[in-house]
Design a protein around this motif. Structure first.
Motif, mmCIF file in Angstrom:
data_model
loop_
_atom_site.group_PDB
_atom_site.id
_atom_site.type_symbol
_atom_site.label_atom_id
_atom_site.label_comp_id
_atom_site.label_asym_id
_atom_site.label_seq_id
_atom_site.Cartn_x
_atom_site.Cartn_y
_atom_site.Cartn_z
ATOM 1 N N LEU A 48 30.925 48.476 49.118
ATOM 2 C CA LEU A 48 31.220 47.572 48.017
ATOM 3 C C LEU A 48 30.721 46.168 48.343
ATOM 4 N N GLU A 49 30.005 45.588 47.422
ATOM 5 C CA GLU A 49 29.420 44.263 47.632
ATOM 6 C C GLU A 49 30.459 43.153 47.438
ATOM 7 N N SER A 50 30.591 42.296 48.448
ATOM 8 C CA SER A 50 31.396 41.077 48.294
ATOM 9 C C SER A 50 30.554 40.072 47.515
ATOM 10 N N VAL A 51 31.183 39.358 46.603
ATOM 11 C CA VAL A 51 30.470 38.344 45.836
ATOM 12 C C VAL A 51 31.164 37.000 46.052
ATOM 13 N N ASN A 52 30.474 35.924 45.679
ATOM 14 C CA ASN A 52 31.063 34.606 45.854
ATOM 15 C C ASN A 52 32.253 34.413 44.910
ATOM 16 N N LEU A 53 33.019 33.381 45.158
ATOM 17 C CA LEU A 53 34.261 33.136 44.418
ATOM 18 C C LEU A 53 34.027 33.005 42.916
ATOM 19 N N PHE A 54 32.945 32.337 42.532
ATOM 20 C CA PHE A 54 32.634 32.182 41.106
ATOM 21 C C PHE A 54 32.456 33.540 40.442
ATOM 22 N N ARG A 55 31.591 34.373 41.035
ATOM 23 C CA ARG A 55 31.329 35.699 40.456
ATOM 24 C C ARG A 55 32.555 36.599 40.509
ATOM 25 N N LYS A 56 33.353 36.440 41.556
ATOM 26 C CA LYS A 56 34.528 37.289 41.726
ATOM 27 C C LYS A 56 35.516 37.136 40.570
ATOM 28 N N ILE A 72 34.832 35.972 37.234
ATOM 29 C CA ILE A 72 34.318 35.801 35.864
ATOM 30 C C ILE A 72 34.379 37.102 35.071
ATOM 31 N N SER A 73 35.142 38.051 35.594
ATOM 32 C CA SER A 73 35.447 39.293 34.901
ATOM 33 C C SER A 73 34.190 39.968 34.357
ATOM 34 N N PHE A 74 34.228 40.344 33.090
ATOM 35 C CA PHE A 74 33.137 41.120 32.476
ATOM 36 C C PHE A 74 31.830 40.344 32.404
ATOM 37 N N LEU A 75 31.878 39.008 32.500
ATOM 38 C CA LEU A 75 30.643 38.219 32.457
ATOM 39 C C LEU A 75 29.732 38.527 33.644
ATOM 40 N N ASP A 76 30.319 39.042 34.725
ATOM 41 C CA ASP A 76 29.504 39.369 35.891
ATOM 42 C C ASP A 76 28.649 40.612 35.668
ATOM 43 N N VAL A 77 28.922 41.367 34.635
ATOM 44 C CA VAL A 77 28.095 42.541 34.335
ATOM 45 C C VAL A 77 26.641 42.110 34.157
ATOM 46 N N LEU A 78 26.429 41.009 33.439
ATOM 47 C CA LEU A 78 25.062 40.518 33.202
ATOM 48 C C LEU A 78 24.363 40.175 34.511
ATOM 49 N N ILE A 79 25.058 39.483 35.385
ATOM 50 C CA ILE A 79 24.475 39.103 36.680
ATOM 51 C C ILE A 79 24.215 40.352 37.517
ATOM 52 N N HIS A 100 48.011 38.126 40.311
ATOM 53 C CA HIS A 100 48.127 38.162 38.849
ATOM 54 C C HIS A 100 46.847 37.575 38.232
ATOM 55 N N LEU A 101 46.308 36.532 38.874
ATOM 56 C CA LEU A 101 45.024 35.978 38.420
ATOM 57 C C LEU A 101 43.916 37.011 38.610
ATOM 58 N N TYR A 102 43.986 37.728 39.704
ATOM 59 C CA TYR A 102 43.025 38.788 39.980
ATOM 60 C C TYR A 102 43.041 39.819 38.845
ATOM 61 N N LEU A 103 44.233 40.225 38.426
ATOM 62 C CA LEU A 103 44.351 41.202 37.342
ATOM 63 C C LEU A 103 43.737 40.686 36.043
ATOM 64 N N LEU A 104 43.795 39.393 35.842
ATOM 65 C CA LEU A 104 43.251 38.808 34.615
ATOM 66 C C LEU A 104 41.749 38.573 34.673
ATOM 67 N N PHE A 105 41.254 38.146 35.831
ATOM 68 C CA PHE A 105 39.883 37.627 35.874
ATOM 69 C C PHE A 105 38.915 38.311 36.848
ATOM 70 N N SER A 106 39.373 39.246 37.661
ATOM 71 C CA SER A 106 38.491 39.798 38.680
ATOM 72 C C SER A 106 37.394 40.680 38.103
ATOM 73 N N ARG A 107 36.205 40.473 38.564
ATOM 74 C CA ARG A 107 35.076 41.311 38.163
ATOM 75 C C ARG A 107 35.207 42.708 38.727
ATOM 76 N N TYR A 108 35.953 42.878 39.842
ATOM 77 C CA TYR A 108 36.102 44.189 40.462
ATOM 78 C C TYR A 108 36.900 45.169 39.596
ATOM 79 N N LEU A 109 37.592 44.672 38.604
ATOM 80 C CA LEU A 109 38.284 45.557 37.664
ATOM 81 C C LEU A 109 37.383 45.959 36.494
#
Length: 177
Positions: free
Chosen positions: A107-115, A117-124, A160-169
């Motif tokens: 599994l790729e670790s990503v920087n804090l910004f990408r981590k 931005i939830s579904f927006l990271d799909v594009l990246i 809880h923030l992770y559940l809301l905003f994590s790209r890994y979900l």
């Protein structure tokens, strides 16, 4: 066993509940409670000991694919980093090469910004090189969130923030080891 705060028994039950939500039978879950492998975010585990335990599980369950953390452990947790090191050691030293062994996806670790931005990271993620890309459906994302919520003892404010905003979900990019 997740006993960092003396909550090992609670965390075992939470793991079983979480796996049930994900459709993983309890018979396929192995909890290791080894004195030399303490649950501690600052402790690096012995690579050879952990590699031996992982290999025993792979052989016992006839596993042909392992998904693990990368060298950064996604969150920098020393236990996660140790797991990557043990799987890498096993794969490279013991020649887990199909058809004799199993494949390993990291599994790729990503920087804090990408981590966060939830579904927006799909594009990246679609634009960057990787060996595998998993994009969860809305239903799968909700299932993953329900599974995470089973871990009540670990749901601190930042999770809880992770559940809301994590790209890994939503999206996970992986590389073959």
């Amino acid at each position: 066993s997740g006993n960092y705060y003396n909550q090992g028994e609670i965390r075992k039950k939470e793991l079983e509940q979480s796996c049930c939500v994900l459709g993983i039978p309890a018979s396929d879950v192995t909890v290791i409670d080894h004195r030399d492998l303490p649950d501690n975010p600052a402790v690096e585990w012995d690579t050879q000991l952990l590699a031996t335990l992982v290999l025993k599980h792979i052989e016992a369950k006839n596993i042909n694919l392992v998904v693990t953390f990368d060298a950064g452990g996604v969150s920098g947790h020393a236990n996660h980093v140790s797991l990557h090191a043990a799987v890498r050691y096993s794969a490279c030293t013991l020649l887990w090469v199909p058809p004799w062994g199993c494949r390993v996806l990291v599994l790729e670790s990503v920087n804090l910004f990408r981590k966060y931005i939830s579904f927006l990271d799909v594009l990246i993620s679609c634009l960057l090189p990787r060996d595998a890309l998993f994009i969860l459906t809305e239903e799968e994302t909700e299932q993953a969130k329900r599974a995470m919520r089973c871990h009540r003892s670990q749901l601190l404010w930042f999770r809880h923030l992770y559940l809301l905003f994590s790209r890994y979900l939503v999206v996970n990019s992986l590389r073959l080891l």
